[in-house]
Scaffold this motif. Structure first.
Motif, short mmCIF file in Angstrom:
data_model
loop_
_atom_site.label_atom_id
_atom_site.label_comp_id
_atom_site.label_asym_id
_atom_site.label_seq_id
_atom_site.Cartn_x
_atom_site.Cartn_y
_atom_site.Cartn_z
N PRO A 161 -8.35 8.97 -0.57
CA PRO A 161 -7.54 9.10 0.64
C PRO A 161 -6.05 9.12 0.29
O PRO A 161 -5.63 8.51 -0.71
CB PRO A 161 -7.90 7.85 1.45
N PRO A 162 -5.22 9.81 1.07
CA PRO A 162 -3.78 9.86 0.80
C PRO A 162 -3.14 8.49 0.66
O PRO A 162 -2.25 8.29 -0.17
CB PRO A 162 -3.23 10.64 1.99
N VAL A 163 -3.58 7.52 1.49
CA VAL A 163 -3.00 6.19 1.41
C VAL A 163 -3.29 5.55 0.06
O VAL A 163 -2.46 4.81 -0.49
CB VAL A 163 -3.52 5.29 2.56
N MET A 164 -4.43 5.85 -0.52
CA MET A 164 -4.78 5.29 -1.83
C MET A 164 -3.90 5.86 -2.93
O MET A 164 -3.49 5.15 -3.85
CB MET A 164 -6.26 5.54 -2.13
N LYS A 165 -3.57 7.14 -2.81
CA LYS A 165 -2.69 7.77 -3.80
C LYS A 165 -1.30 7.15 -3.73
O LYS A 165 -0.66 6.90 -4.76
CB LYS A 165 -2.62 9.27 -3.54
N ARG A 166 -0.81 6.91 -2.52
CA ARG A 166 0.51 6.30 -2.38
C ARG A 166 0.51 4.86 -2.88
O ARG A 166 1.45 4.42 -3.56
CB ARG A 166 0.94 6.38 -0.91
N LEU A 167 -0.55 4.12 -2.55
CA LEU A 167 -0.66 2.75 -3.02
C LEU A 167 -0.75 2.69 -4.55
O LEU A 167 -0.25 1.75 -5.17
CB LEU A 167 -1.90 2.08 -2.42
N ALA A 168 -1.37 3.71 -5.15
CA ALA A 168 -1.50 3.74 -6.60
C ALA A 168 -0.14 3.71 -7.27
O ALA A 168 0.07 3.00 -8.28
CB ALA A 168 -2.29 4.97 -7.03
N LEU A 169 0.81 4.45 -6.74
CA LEU A 169 2.16 4.48 -7.32
C LEU A 169 2.84 3.12 -7.17
O LEU A 169 3.49 2.64 -8.10
CB LEU A 169 2.98 5.58 -6.64
N ILE A 170 2.68 2.52 -6.01
CA ILE A 170 3.28 1.20 -5.76
C ILE A 170 2.65 0.16 -6.68
O ILE A 170 3.33 -0.68 -7.27
CB ILE A 170 3.12 0.82 -4.28
N GLN A 171 1.31 0.21 -6.80
CA GLN A 171 0.62 -0.72 -7.69
C GLN A 171 1.06 -0.54 -9.14
O GLN A 171 1.13 -1.51 -9.90
CB GLN A 171 -0.90 -0.50 -7.59
N TYR A 200 6.06 -3.06 5.76
CA TYR A 200 7.33 -3.76 5.62
C TYR A 200 7.13 -5.21 5.16
O TYR A 200 7.96 -5.77 4.44
CB TYR A 200 8.11 -3.73 6.93
N THR A 201 6.04 -5.83 5.60
CA THR A 201 5.74 -7.19 5.13
C THR A 201 5.54 -7.20 3.62
O THR A 201 6.09 -8.05 2.90
CB THR A 201 4.48 -7.73 5.83
N ILE A 215 -4.48 -2.72 3.70
CA ILE A 215 -4.00 -1.38 4.02
C ILE A 215 -5.03 -0.32 3.63
O ILE A 215 -5.26 0.66 4.34
CB ILE A 215 -2.65 -1.11 3.32
N LEU A 216 -5.69 -0.54 2.49
CA LEU A 216 -6.58 0.48 1.94
C LEU A 216 -7.96 0.52 2.56
O LEU A 216 -8.50 1.60 2.84
CB LEU A 216 -6.73 0.25 0.42
N VAL A 217 -8.58 -0.64 2.80
CA VAL A 217 -10.03 -0.70 3.00
C VAL A 217 -10.49 0.08 4.23
O VAL A 217 -11.60 0.63 4.24
CB VAL A 217 -10.48 -2.18 3.08
N GLU A 218 -9.67 0.19 5.26
CA GLU A 218 -10.09 0.90 6.46
C GLU A 218 -10.14 2.41 6.28
O GLU A 218 -10.63 3.12 7.14
CB GLU A 218 -9.16 0.53 7.63
N HIS A 219 -9.66 2.88 5.14
CA HIS A 219 -9.67 4.31 4.86
C HIS A 219 -10.79 4.70 3.89
O HIS A 219 -10.84 5.84 3.45
CB HIS A 219 -8.31 4.73 4.26
N LEU A 231 4.41 3.56 3.16
CA LEU A 231 3.04 3.32 3.63
C LEU A 231 2.97 3.17 5.15
O LEU A 231 1.87 3.14 5.71
CB LEU A 231 2.48 2.05 2.98
N ARG A 232 4.10 3.07 5.79
CA ARG A 232 4.14 2.77 7.23
C ARG A 232 3.33 3.79 8.05
O ARG A 232 2.66 3.43 9.01
CB ARG A 232 5.59 2.76 7.71
N ARG A 233 3.35 5.05 7.64
CA ARG A 233 2.68 6.08 8.44
C ARG A 233 1.17 5.98 8.39
O ARG A 233 0.48 6.62 9.18
CB ARG A 233 3.12 7.46 7.98
#
Length: 454
Positions: free
Chosen positions: A245-255, A324-325, A370-374, A435-437
């Motif tokens: 999922p797109p959110v996972m790709k974005r989280l990957a960079l942050i991680q 933001y948190t 953030i990730l699991v629901e996707h 990640l807000r979106r």
């Protein structure tokens, strides 16, 4: 998916969620005793600062190898006679990890210590990897932030006790232990091993699991034998990689930046304190031992900050949102680590460790919320395994590159190594608001869920 899942899974009582999380309390003892002591063990055995990262390679490398395999296997496991899916992996990892903790302080060479670290970290990954999917299996979407927050709470409590054990001499408290012939360091490893095993066994025997929804598919795969199963794992893993999922790709960079920064802290903070704050140059001196123990003591304070902030997360998310948190927590942790080279008074070390504790509370919970629901429900384990590879790959890069290249630029200064990690956390913090979106629209109107039964 969110509404459907809520109707399918009722809210769990708070005591059931706590029982599910107790194992994390024990797992953290395995992590904390190695964070508190491994670099000092390496230095006592003759390692130089630029050699330490390579000796720590076991930690991320075992994660890279073990996590996706265990995630896949736990997805495909169901033992009808025991009604178990994820828990057999908890049990196996706890047994192997406890044995490694008992042998570790008896290491007689660098490579013996490094080899045992491979065993220990593989065992911790076998135990920990299915725990993330365990929460997703048992809780509905509304309770998951609470479930992961309680995991953060247990991790924080484990950090407190694990570092307290590492910061004291058990022989001073119980003089009769001196008759065993073991040093205080030996005894701290043994006690952490016992707590690790007992806590995981508590979760194994006090929780239940439901059969997976794709049970018939699992039975068919089992009947086909191990060869097709391996091929199926490789195919499914590759498919999950390409369909992230797109959110996972974005989280990957942050991680990526987050865990590079944390790894720098874990490798160098425990030895930066005795060298840069206590002025010790000999790893066998009393000043060095005092510095190592004080580093563990301040890390214990970090652990106290973690559960406090973990309990505040649902309330902060209500006003700031999840992204933001998480970004705020990373920002505080990064600034804290950047301050380490400028600190020469031991008492001032509490401040950066409190900031690191705030960051840690969010790091071990919010990305998963953030990730699991996707993610598809029948592939939680394999996706969590892939997601955790975004933790271990950057750590491997640090192990392979920090020693020869970066530590050379930092003049082998251990405190600068910690500060470099702080800078990486700041990069992660700057990326996190993107990640807000991906946050659910309902979150803007509905408060974050509270603990069940409260």
């Amino acid at each position: 998916m969110q509404d459907k899942e809520t109707t399918e899974k009722p809210n769990l009582p708070i005591w059931q969620i706590v029982n599910m999380s107790i194992g994390f309390f024990g797992i953290q003892h395995g992590f904390e005793i190695q964070f508190a002591r491994m670099s000092s063990i390496y230095e006592k055995l003759g390692a130089q600062p630029n050699e330490i990262p390579l000796l720590w390679l076991a930690a991320p490398a075992t994660g890279l190898l073990v996590q996706p395999i265990i995630g896949y296997m736990s997805d495909k496991t169901w033992i009808p006679s025991l009604k178990m899916r994820r828990r057999p992996y908890f049990f196996l990892g706890a047994i192997l990890g406890t044995l490694a903790l008992f042998f570790m302080p008896n290491s007689s060479s660098l490579w013996m210590a490094a080899g045992l670290l491979w065993v220990l970290d593989a065992s911790l990954n076998i135990t920990m990897e299915p725990f993330r999917a365990f929460v997703a299996d048992r809780q509905n979407s509304k309770q998951r932030p609470t479930g992961y927050a309680l995991q953060s709470l247990m991790i924080g409590l484990g950090t407190i006790l694990g570092n307290y054990i590492a910061s004291i001499s058990l022989i001073e408290f119980f003089p009769s232990l001196a008759e065993s012939g073991h040093s205080a360091m030996h005894l701290s490893f043994y006690l952490c091993g016992i707590i690790f095993l007992a806590s995981v066994l508590y979760t194994v025997f006090t929780t239940t699991e439901e059969p997976p929804e794709n049970l018939e598919e699992i039975r068919q795969a089992r009947s086909r034998g191990i060869g097709p199963a391996i091929k199926s794992w490789a195919t499914e893993t590759a498919s999950c990689y390409t369909q992230m999922p797109p959110v996972m790709k974005r989280l990957a960079l942050i991680q990526f930046f987050t865990w590079m920064g944390l790894f720098c802290m874990w490798m160098y903070y425990s030895v930066a304190v005795p060298h840069n704050v206590f002025g010790a140059s000999d790893p066998h001196s009393d000043a060095y031992e005092q510095g190592v123990r004080f580093a563990a003591h301040t890390t214990m304070i970090r652990g106290m900050a973690t559960p406090i902030f973990a309990l505040m997360i649902p309330f902060i998310v209500r006003y700031l949102g999840r992204a933001y948190t998480h970004g705020l927590a990373l920002l505080l942790a990064g600034v804290g680590l950047l301050s380490i080279p400028f600190i020469h008074e031991p008492s001032l070390l509490y401040l950066p460790m409190i900031a690191a504790g705030i960051g840690w509370a969010s790091i071990v919970s919010m990305p998963y919320v953030i990730l699991v629901e996707h993610l598809p429900k029948n592939q939680y384990g394999i996706y969590m395994g892939i997601f955790n590879m975004f933790i271990v790959i950057p750590e491997i890069l640090v192990s392979l590159g920090l020693g020869g290249a970066i530590m050379g630029l930092l003049e082998n200064n251990r405190a600068y190594g910690v500060a470099f990690g702080g800078g990486l956390l700041l990069v992660a913090a700057l990326l996190t608001p993107t990640l807000r979106r991906f946050e659910p629209v309902v979150e803007k109107a509905t408060p974050e869920p509270q603990l069940a039964g409260s």
